[in-house]
Design an enzyme around this catalytic site. Structure first.
Site, PDB file in Angstrom:
ATOM      1  CD  GLU A 142     -26.275 -33.649   1.812  1.00  0.00           C
ATOM      2  OE1 GLU A 142     -27.574 -33.227   4.080  1.00  0.00           O
ATOM      3  OE2 GLU A 142     -26.602 -34.438   1.441  1.00  0.00           O
ATOM      4  CB  CYS A 165     -18.874 -36.653  -1.192  1.00  0.00           C
ATOM      5  SG  CYS A 165     -20.235 -36.931  -2.333  1.00  0.00           S
ATOM      6  CB  CYS A 225     -32.645 -38.562 -10.091  1.00  0.00           C
ATOM      7  SG  CYS A 225     -31.517 -37.839 -11.792  1.00  0.00           S
ATOM      8  CB  CYS A 257     -31.513 -38.931  -6.360  1.00  0.00           C
ATOM      9  SG  CYS A 257     -30.689 -37.231  -5.435  1.00  0.00           S
TER      10      CYS A 257
HETATM   11  S1  SF4 Z   1     -28.302 -35.368  -6.783  1.00  0.00           S
HETATM   12 FE1  SF4 Z   1     -30.185 -36.918  -7.622  1.00  0.00          FE
HETATM   13  S2  SF4 Z   1     -31.442 -35.124  -8.656  1.00  0.00           S
HETATM   14 FE2  SF4 Z   1     -28.852 -34.073  -8.853  1.00  0.00          FE
HETATM   15  S3  SF4 Z   1     -28.357 -35.733 -10.765  1.00  0.00           S
HETATM   16 FE3  SF4 Z   1     -27.878 -36.509  -8.276  1.00  0.00          FE
HETATM   17  S4  SF4 Z   1     -29.007 -38.372  -8.570  1.00  0.00           S
HETATM   18 FE4  SF4 Z   1     -29.935 -36.758  -9.435  1.00  0.00          FE
END
Ligand code: SF4
Length: 367
Positions: free
Chosen positions: A107, A120, A131, A134
């Site tokens: 995306e 973006c 993470c 996320c």
């Molecule tokens: S996309 Fe999500 S999991 Fe990957 S580095 Fe960024 S915040 Fe962390």
């Protein structure tokens, strides 16, 4: 402690066939010659793709029909197909879900502001950095995107702006590598994409290096390597907390490179590029929003980066069903006030696209 499912070199499986935008100017000439065509056809193709922003061979009428078909088959394979666009903010924000040749979903989000338009982009399908707050991190890494798959997100957005798909015709001015993926874990392709995006047309898309931001969760050696590329792109480090104890869980790669190591690498980047580094801080209710963390953040940034830093506080965009939430506004205001009082410039980032699930990975996660 979270186990580290870090994948720095994703399998090449699934990468699309070679595309014009994967190649440097010299490589394009060589590729065209290998096909038995005159080298100047590489410039013609580049003019169409990077200059006129089209990948449609039918529009390339200055190239004889037979050559056109052969060149397009060999160098302009279809890369990304729109699955859907979702708009919000009075159509000033548009998120696009793409399907790649192997079915992978990625995306990008186009955001129009009064003084600029920012895209973006995603650099990987999924992400291996895990993470926990996320959406992208929850699904793991599918694969790296190719250079051309990254560049093509930018080309189509530049064409959409030119053609007035987001209101009055305008110009795509800024690129941020803050979509799906950890850009520096797909280092070679991301750096090549930055070069393609910033080289003047017809070699590239002609966007200023100073208007490109590469973000990272803190792969310290790759930050230093990027500094040595001597580009003028801005570096954004997703720090999210100033202490190793919490960062080990919020950003699991921290167990590999500590806050000190990341900030030292960021300092090297700032010194080498002469540009201020952005520190990204997703403010999460009752997790990293305490006043003492604001004070510690200012202290550590002053120590490592002096005035060469700016903190962007990002109200967390909660993912559906997640326990993570944004901090209340008074807590956010106090956090920002304390960081500023501690001698470090700090502002709250405007968050676009909340109602269209524009936090990284949310649209792809919904399928
Ligand atoms: S996309 Fe999500 S999991 Fe990957 S580095 Fe960024 S915040 Fe962390």
């Amino acid at each position: 402690m979270t186990a580290l499912p870090l994948v720095f070199d994703a399998p090449k499986r699934g990468l699309p066939p070679r595309h014009l935008a994967d190649l440097s100017t010299e490589e394009r000439r060589a590729a065209v010659t290998e096909l038995g065509e005159k080298p100047f056809r590489a410039n013609q193709l580049s003019n169409h793709y990077f200059g006129r922003l089209t990948a449609d061979p039918a529009a390339m009428t200055d190239i004889p029909a037979a050559s056109r078909t052969q060149l397009a088959d060999a160098l302009l394979p279809p890369l990304l197909t729109v699955v859907r666009h979702v708009s919000c903010d009075d159509d000033a924000t548009r998120k696009t879900l793409w399907r790649a040749h192997d079915g992978t979903l990625v995306e990008s989000v186009l955001m129009r502001y009064p003084d600029r338009t920012t895209l973006c982009v995603s650099s990987q399908a999924g992400c291996g950095m895990a993470c926990p707050f996320c959406a992208t991190g929850q699904g793991g890494l599918m694969r790296n995107l190719s250079t051309a798959e990254i560049v093509d997100q930018v080309r189509t957005a530049a064409a959409a702006m030119r053609d007035g798909e987001l209101g009055e015709p305008g110009r795509l001015s800024n690129i941020v590598f803050m979509g799906m993926g950890e850009p520096l874990a797909n280092y070679k392709r991301v750096v090549a994409a930055v070069r393609r995006i910033t080289e003047p047309a017809p070699s590239g898309l002609g966007i200023s290096q100073r208007s490109v931001t590469v973000s990272t969760v803190g792969l310290a050696p790759a930050i230093r390597k990027l500094a040595d590329e001597k580009m003028q792109v801005r570096l954004a480090v997703s720090l999210h907390t100033p202490d190793d104890e919490l960062r080990d869980t919020l950003v699991p790669v921290n167990t590999r490179w500590s806050v000190d190591e990341v900030l030292e690498a960021a300092r090297y980047y700032a010194d080498t590029s002469g540009r201020r580094v952005s520190i990204e801080y997703a403010l999460i209710r009752d997790v990293n929003d305490q006043p003492w963390r604001a004070d510690l953040l200012a202290k550590r940034l002053r120590k490592h980066l002096s005035q060469l830093v700016h903190v962007n506080v990002i109200p967390l965009n909660p993912t559906p069903g997640s326990k993570w939430d944004a901090s209340p506004k008074p807590v956010e205001r106090e956090f920002v006030r304390r960081v500023n009082e501690g001698g470090v410039a700090c502002t709250v980032r405007d968050t676009r696209g909340q109602e269209i699930a524009a936090a990284c990975g949310q649209l792809a996660a919904e399928g």
